[in-house]
Design a protein around this motif. Sequence first.
Motif, PDB file in Angstrom:
ATOM      1  N   VAL A  28      30.776  38.554  31.542  1.00 43.38           N
ATOM      2  CA  VAL A  28      31.191  39.425  32.623  1.00 43.38           C
ATOM      3  C   VAL A  28      31.402  38.530  33.834  1.00 43.38           C
ATOM      4  O   VAL A  28      30.479  37.862  34.288  1.00 43.38           O
ATOM      5  CB  VAL A  28      30.123  40.499  32.942  1.00 43.38           C
ATOM      6  N   TRP A  29      32.638  38.486  34.295  1.00 45.83           N
ATOM      7  CA  TRP A  29      32.971  37.762  35.518  1.00 45.83           C
ATOM      8  C   TRP A  29      33.027  38.797  36.631  1.00 45.83           C
ATOM      9  O   TRP A  29      33.875  39.687  36.628  1.00 45.83           O
ATOM     10  CB  TRP A  29      34.318  37.066  35.392  1.00 45.83           C
ATOM     11  N   LYS A  30      32.131  38.716  37.586  1.00 45.85           N
ATOM     12  CA  LYS A  30      32.076  39.650  38.701  1.00 45.85           C
ATOM     13  C   LYS A  30      32.723  38.996  39.916  1.00 45.85           C
ATOM     14  O   LYS A  30      32.461  37.831  40.219  1.00 45.85           O
ATOM     15  CB  LYS A  30      30.623  40.020  38.979  1.00 45.85           C
ATOM     16  N   PHE A  31      33.587  39.749  40.605  1.00 41.72           N
ATOM     17  CA  PHE A  31      34.306  39.246  41.771  1.00 41.72           C
ATOM     18  C   PHE A  31      33.978  40.116  42.980  1.00 41.72           C
ATOM     19  O   PHE A  31      33.811  41.326  42.855  1.00 41.72           O
ATOM     20  CB  PHE A  31      35.816  39.248  41.505  1.00 41.72           C
ATOM     21  N   ASN A  32      33.919  39.494  44.149  1.00 42.32           N
ATOM     22  CA  ASN A  32      33.546  40.193  45.369  1.00 42.32           C
ATOM     23  C   ASN A  32      34.706  40.914  46.038  1.00 42.32           C
ATOM     24  O   ASN A  32      34.632  41.254  47.213  1.00 42.32           O
ATOM     25  CB  ASN A  32      32.901  39.224  46.364  1.00 42.32           C
ATOM     26  N   ASP A  33      35.773  41.141  45.292  1.00 38.81           N
ATOM     27  CA  ASP A  33      36.894  41.938  45.781  1.00 38.81           C
ATOM     28  C   ASP A  33      37.440  42.757  44.623  1.00 38.81           C
ATOM     29  O   ASP A  33      37.057  42.559  43.477  1.00 38.81           O
ATOM     30  CB  ASP A  33      37.984  41.060  46.410  1.00 38.81           C
ATOM     31  N   THR A  34      38.351  43.656  44.921  1.00 39.75           N
ATOM     32  CA  THR A  34      38.851  44.551  43.878  1.00 39.75           C
ATOM     33  C   THR A  34      40.027  43.973  43.101  1.00 39.75           C
ATOM     34  O   THR A  34      40.464  44.591  42.128  1.00 39.75           O
ATOM     35  CB  THR A  34      39.247  45.910  44.475  1.00 39.75           C
ATOM     36  N   SER A  35      40.521  42.801  43.479  1.00 37.31           N
ATOM     37  CA  SER A  35      41.666  42.215  42.763  1.00 37.31           C
ATOM     38  C   SER A  35      41.288  41.017  41.888  1.00 37.31           C
ATOM     39  O   SER A  35      42.109  40.545  41.097  1.00 37.31           O
ATOM     40  CB  SER A  35      42.751  41.792  43.755  1.00 37.31           C
TER      41      SER A  35
END
Length: 163
Positions: A6-13
Amino acid sequence: MATLSVWKFNDTSGAERCVQVLQTLQQQELIKVFDAATVVWEEGKKKPKTKQLNNLTGAGALGGAFWGLLFGLLFFVPLLGLAVGAAAGALTGSLSDVGIDDNFINSVRDQVTPGTSALFVMTSDAVQDKVFAAVKDAGLHGELVRTNLSDEQEAKLRETFSE
């Protein structure tokens, strides 16, 4: 051995941008993608949007039932109409048998929150330093949560969720 990452990103894109990186890496044979899905959680929304990525995967994909159950457990949001009820409850216990335990679920649940996105991907044969470099070079600043599945756990997962 397969890895559920799971790669989690701090933005929605970030998750969608990472999909493009993975497509390139897969074409270069630097990673083998079996199945993938994205989660985008807009600020102010009660639940995230989820999408299985059929364009990134091929034979051996786990399918909507797996993603539906996993996302139902994580966000209380079924994907592709999977009813989370008695049948899903029976399958929930089997997730720990395939390497997806409460610690993994709680870690992801705590990190994927409104204003973020995540890429869930089942892979093998990743050339890790090349994958990490490509993600970094694309300007993506993701946090990685993963669990490795033994060959036995992967086989059981495929058996349980084969469509």
